[in-house]
Scaffold this motif. Structure first.
Motif, PDB file in Angstrom:
ATOM      1  N   LEU A 588      72.329  18.963  30.594  1.00 18.85           N
ATOM      2  CA  LEU A 588      72.487  20.068  31.534  1.00 18.85           C
ATOM      3  C   LEU A 588      73.206  21.246  30.873  1.00 18.85           C
ATOM      4  O   LEU A 588      72.854  22.415  31.114  1.00 18.85           O
ATOM      5  CB  LEU A 588      73.269  19.578  32.753  1.00 18.85           C
ATOM      6  CG  LEU A 588      73.294  20.511  33.971  1.00 18.85           C
ATOM      7  CD1 LEU A 588      71.891  20.888  34.400  1.00 18.85           C
ATOM      8  CD2 LEU A 588      74.033  19.848  35.122  1.00 18.85           C
ATOM      9  N   VAL A 589      74.186  20.978  30.031  1.00 20.37           N
ATOM     10  CA  VAL A 589      74.869  22.061  29.310  1.00 20.37           C
ATOM     11  C   VAL A 589      73.890  22.786  28.400  1.00 20.37           C
ATOM     12  O   VAL A 589      73.884  24.028  28.311  1.00 20.37           O
ATOM     13  CB  VAL A 589      76.057  21.485  28.517  1.00 20.37           C
ATOM     14  CG1 VAL A 589      76.570  22.501  27.506  1.00 20.37           C
ATOM     15  CG2 VAL A 589      77.185  21.083  29.462  1.00 20.37           C
ATOM     16  N   GLU A 590      73.046  22.022  27.711  1.00 16.85           N
ATOM     17  CA  GLU A 590      72.049  22.650  26.835  1.00 16.85           C
ATOM     18  C   GLU A 590      71.086  23.531  27.622  1.00 16.85           C
ATOM     19  O   GLU A 590      70.740  24.640  27.200  1.00 16.85           O
ATOM     20  CB  GLU A 590      71.283  21.562  26.086  1.00 16.85           C
ATOM     21  CG  GLU A 590      70.261  22.091  25.105  1.00 16.85           C
ATOM     22  CD  GLU A 590      69.489  20.974  24.435  1.00 16.85           C
ATOM     23  OE1 GLU A 590      68.552  21.281  23.671  1.00 16.85           O
ATOM     24  OE2 GLU A 590      69.812  19.793  24.685  1.00 16.85           O
ATOM     25  N   GLY A 591      70.659  23.043  28.801  1.00 19.55           N
ATOM     26  CA  GLY A 591      69.749  23.839  29.613  1.00 19.55           C
ATOM     27  C   GLY A 591      70.393  25.117  30.134  1.00 19.55           C
ATOM     28  O   GLY A 591      69.755  26.180  30.162  1.00 19.55           O
ATOM     29  N   LEU A 592      71.637  25.048  30.541  1.00 21.25           N
ATOM     30  CA  LEU A 592      72.327  26.237  31.027  1.00 21.25           C
ATOM     31  C   LEU A 592      72.529  27.259  29.914  1.00 21.25           C
ATOM     32  O   LEU A 592      72.431  28.472  30.142  1.00 21.25           O
ATOM     33  CB  LEU A 592      73.677  25.842  31.632  1.00 21.25           C
ATOM     34  CG  LEU A 592      73.612  25.081  32.962  1.00 21.25           C
ATOM     35  CD1 LEU A 592      74.978  24.556  33.356  1.00 21.25           C
ATOM     36  CD2 LEU A 592      73.060  25.974  34.071  1.00 21.25           C
ATOM     37  N   CYS A 593      72.821  26.779  28.708  1.00 17.71           N
ATOM     38  CA  CYS A 593      72.941  27.718  27.580  1.00 17.71           C
ATOM     39  C   CYS A 593      71.605  28.395  27.287  1.00 17.71           C
ATOM     40  O   CYS A 593      71.548  29.577  26.918  1.00 17.71           O
ATOM     41  CB  CYS A 593      73.442  26.979  26.344  1.00 17.71           C
ATOM     42  SG  CYS A 593      75.148  26.396  26.455  1.00 17.71           S
ATOM     43  N   ARG A 594      70.554  27.653  27.461  1.00 19.93           N
ATOM     44  CA  ARG A 594      69.234  28.213  27.155  1.00 19.93           C
ATOM     45  C   ARG A 594      68.858  29.342  28.101  1.00 19.93           C
ATOM     46  O   ARG A 594      68.180  30.291  27.709  1.00 19.93           O
ATOM     47  CB  ARG A 594      68.193  27.087  27.240  1.00 19.93           C
ATOM     48  CG  ARG A 594      66.872  27.400  26.571  1.00 19.93           C
ATOM     49  CD  ARG A 594      65.911  26.234  26.760  1.00 19.93           C
ATOM     50  NE  ARG A 594      66.503  24.995  26.258  1.00 19.93           N
ATOM     51  CZ  ARG A 594      66.185  23.794  26.724  1.00 19.93           C
ATOM     52  NH1 ARG A 594      65.330  23.669  27.720  1.00 19.93           N
ATOM     53  NH2 ARG A 594      66.740  22.727  26.197  1.00 19.93           N
TER      54      ARG A 594
END
Length: 729
Positions: A588-594
């Motif tokens: 989820l952190v990776e998706g939000l950064c994206r």
């Protein structure tokens, strides 16, 4: 009548500490009554002397202490208060020890009230000091050491070995073993030469805690500094502690000291060294030790040889096992059942089943009572080598000899028969196990279910499931274990879905099975099917998603590009007070950064590290980078990134997002661009990623600026005009 004899003059009563108070002096305090009395020390001679007072009213008498209140065997009156400190562990202590412990535990730190309580005692002898320090539960080590040193400051007081040893136990129990190692120096400074007993105590404490290097350190110090030469029994303990902790070379150096001191080794000495050499696979040195044992003491017995064989078998050194076995034959030592069992088990695990079978026949010729574990080891060895038929023959031989097979033997043969396609014989063995009163577990049922599913024999599959229900076994637990086993090897995920659909038609379904299938579908990147199972669970009345389901679905949604829905699932988990998995947090952190939601990503990082026991190191470095941005120094941030790469941790998107957020909040966007430029020049950051992060930086800067503008408008009360303007636009 003779005149009456006049009565003799009354002799003046001599007051001393037993009958009453005496004249005080600087070194002789006032003592009032009894064996245990209050006392008060006069000020030193340099201080001005107090005004003289009448003898009867020299000073107000302190309230006497009745130490019977600390005696559990004394029947106190009903009006008397119960003993202040009378735990169950304190009943074996003396009343004086309970009195001191009550004061120390009540105040919890060394302070004048404790000293005042201690001065109510005429004297605290060394045995009482040792009794207090050995009390359980233990005192705070700070109080223990202060009490120990206070006792030593009494006039004419000298600590005994018992008090020193009690202090060593107390410090070691408080995990201050390095401080405990300094007690010999303390004894020497106070005129008490350390003896072998102190070395024995410290060695035993370190050995029980597995601190081999500390054992060697204290041994060297006591031998070299204080000249203590242990006896052979203590040498044996030191050697055993060093070998158990893997310090064989240090143990051999201690053994050289044994020989240098002229001590005669015992059988246990050679056995300890032999076990250490076996563990280190030094067979040649082992044989030398055995020769020395034969020449100087006696031949090794069967117990010593069995111990060596067991150690070598556990280490997987089968060649060494056989060499030791040959040495045992040379010494004409008859191996017992334990020695045979140990060697047979080791040979079977190493794949040398034929050699193990020879030893098995030798056991039968000698008429030994063979254990079930020997049969089980041979059966496992045959099944591992693919010789399932030989394993079945051994089972028949076992039954003919009057033995009864255990569940482990049946499980091995069932798994082996299913592996070669003989499911019918495996099912017969399963029925035999049930008829003998055994309770088949997962290892018995799962291979049968997997074989029926692979062979599309669904009738036999459901027949076995129904039989499990009739026998009273937990059917759903067996089915969950079946799906875990079935999809573990890979390539059978779609077959597992077919079996699941068939089971749903029969009413066999659970949330755990859904979770297993969703996880395996996500693993093979079949995210659409995983999401369809998730939707099916949400629409079902009987099976609602749990925390494990959401933890599997969040990565699927992020990889599908639906980060908003993944955030919705995360919020649903928080509403239910469920904790996502670390993998779900990372995804989820990776998706939000994206998608540029840097603030939300950093919030999730903090939430993960605050709730998870062992969070990812990337998240910990992210907060470090964020905190370093306060210094407004790009060089320090680059140093942290270099440290991450040296430790082998990749530079994830969240790290670069932390750089963006940190410099935009605490400095300016120019420092973040400097860091990205350095990473690009080092070829760590590609040109495409450099452009992406620069765009993220610009977007984040716009958001921060817009937020500041809106905050200013709210502060000056112009928010209504902002809304009006936006409506006109």
């Amino acid at each position: 009548m003779p005149p009456a004899t006049p009565a003799p003059a009354a002799t003046p009563r001599k007051y001393y500490f037993f009958y009453g108070h005496r004249k005080p002096s600087q070194n002789r305090p006032v003592v009032r009554g009894g064996f245990f009395s209050n006392r008060k020390t006069l000020p030193p001679s340099s201080a001005p002397a107090p005004a003289p007072a009448p003898a009867p009213a020299l000073a107000p008498a302190p309230v006497p202490v009745d130490f019977r209140d600390w005696d559990p065997d004394y029947p106190s009156s009903a009006a008397a208060a119960p003993p202040p400190s009378l735990a169950a562990t304190d009943r074996r202590l003396s009343p004086l020890a309970r009195y001191i412990l009550d004061s120390l535990r009540r105040h919890r730190c060394w302070c004048p009230p404790i000293i005042s309580d201690l001065r109510k005692l005429r004297r605290v002898p060394p045995d009482l000091v040792a009794e207090v320090l050995r009390a359980r539960p233990l005192l705070d080590p700070a109080i223990s050491t202060r009490f120990f040193h206070w006792a030593g400051s009494q006039k004419g007081f000298r600590h005994t070995f018992a008090s020193y040893n009690a202090l060593a136990y107390a410090l070691n129990a408080a995990r201050l073993f390095r401080v405990a190692d300094q007690i010999p120096e303390l004894m020497d400074s106070q005129g008490k030469a350390p003896s072998e007993k102190q070395l024995e105590i410290l060695v035993r404490l370190h050995a029980d805690a597995g601190r081999g290097l500390r054992v060697f350190h204290i041994y060297q110090k006591m031998r070299g500094k204080f000249g203590v030469k242990p006896r052979i029994f203590l040498y044996n303990r030191i050697l055993d502690a060093l070998i158990r902790t893997g310090h064989l070379d240090l143990a051999l150096s201690v053994y050289d000291d044994v020989r240098a001191d002229g001590l005669k080794e015992e059988a246990i000495t050679f056995t300890i060294l032999a076990k250490g050499l076996c563990r280190a696979a030094r067979i040649d040195q082992l044989l030398e030790i055995l020769d020395r044992m034969r020449q100087e003491l006696c031949r090794p017995d069967v117990f010593a040889y069995t111990a060596m064989v067991k150690v070598l078998a556990l280490e997987g050194n089968l060649d060494g096992c056989l060499r030791v076995w040959e040495e045992m034959k040379k010494d004409r030592v008859e191996a017992d059942v334990m020695a045979y069992k140990t060697l047979v088990s080791g040979l079977c695990k190493a794949g040398k089943v034929e050699k193990a079978r020879e030893l098995f026949r030798e056991m039968k010729r000698k008429g030994f009572l063979i254990d079930q574990a020997v049969y089980g080891s041979l059966v496992d060895g045959y099944v591992t080598e693919g010789k399932v038929g030989d394993g079945c023959q051994l089972l028949k031989e076992m039954v003919v000899d009057g033995y009864r097979a255990d569940l482990g033997i049946y499980n091995s043969l069932i798994e082996g028969l299913c592996g070669i396609g003989r499911v019918d014989k495996a099912y017969k063995l399963f029925r035999m196990a049930v008829q003998e009163g055994l309770v088949p577990g997962f290892e018995s049922v799962t291979p049968l279910l997997a074989s029926y599913a692979d062979g599309n024999e669904m009738d036999q599959y459901f027949q076995l499931v129904d039989q499990l229900g009739k026998l009273g076994f937990p059917v759903m637990d067996h089915l969950s274990n079946f799906f875990t086993f079935f999809v573990e090897k890979g390539g059978r995920e779609f077959k597992g879905l077919e079996v699941f659909e068939a089971l749903k038609g029969k009413g066999f379904c659970s949330v755990e099975i859904y979770n297993i299938l969703i996880a395996c579908l996500h693993k093979i990147k079949e995210r659409k099917r995983a999401l369809s199972l998730f939707e099916e669970m949400k629409n079902s009345r009987d099976f609602s998603p749990d925390s494990c389901t959401y933890s599997h679905i969040i990565p699927c949604l992020v990889e599908e590009g639906d980060v908003r829905e993944a955030c919705s699932c995360f919020n649903s988990m928080k509403e239910m007070s469920w904790m996502p998995s670390v993998a779900a947090y990372c995804s989820l952190v990776e998706g939000l950064c994206r998608i540029g939601e840097i603030n939300a990503a950093l919030t999730l990082v903090k939430d993960c590290l605050g709730n998870v026991t062992s969070g990812p190191m990337e998240f910990k470095y992210t907060l470090t980078v964020l905190n370093t941005c306060r210094s407004k120094n790009p060089e320090k941030v680059i140093e942290i990134l270099d440290e991450m790469m040296e430790e082998g941790y990749p530079l994830e998107d969240i790290v670069y997002c932390a750089i963006i957020h940190g410099f935009c909040k605490y400095a300016s966007s120019g420092e973040a661009r400097k860091v990205f430029a350095v990473m690009r020049d080092r070829k760590i950051l590609s040109e495409a990623n450099f452009i992406v992060y620069e765009e993220l930086l610009n977007e984040h800067l716009k958001k921060i600026t817009a937020g500041l503008v809106i905050s200013g408008l709210k502060f000056f009360g112009l928010e209504s005009k902002l809304k009006l303007t936006s409506n006109e636009d």
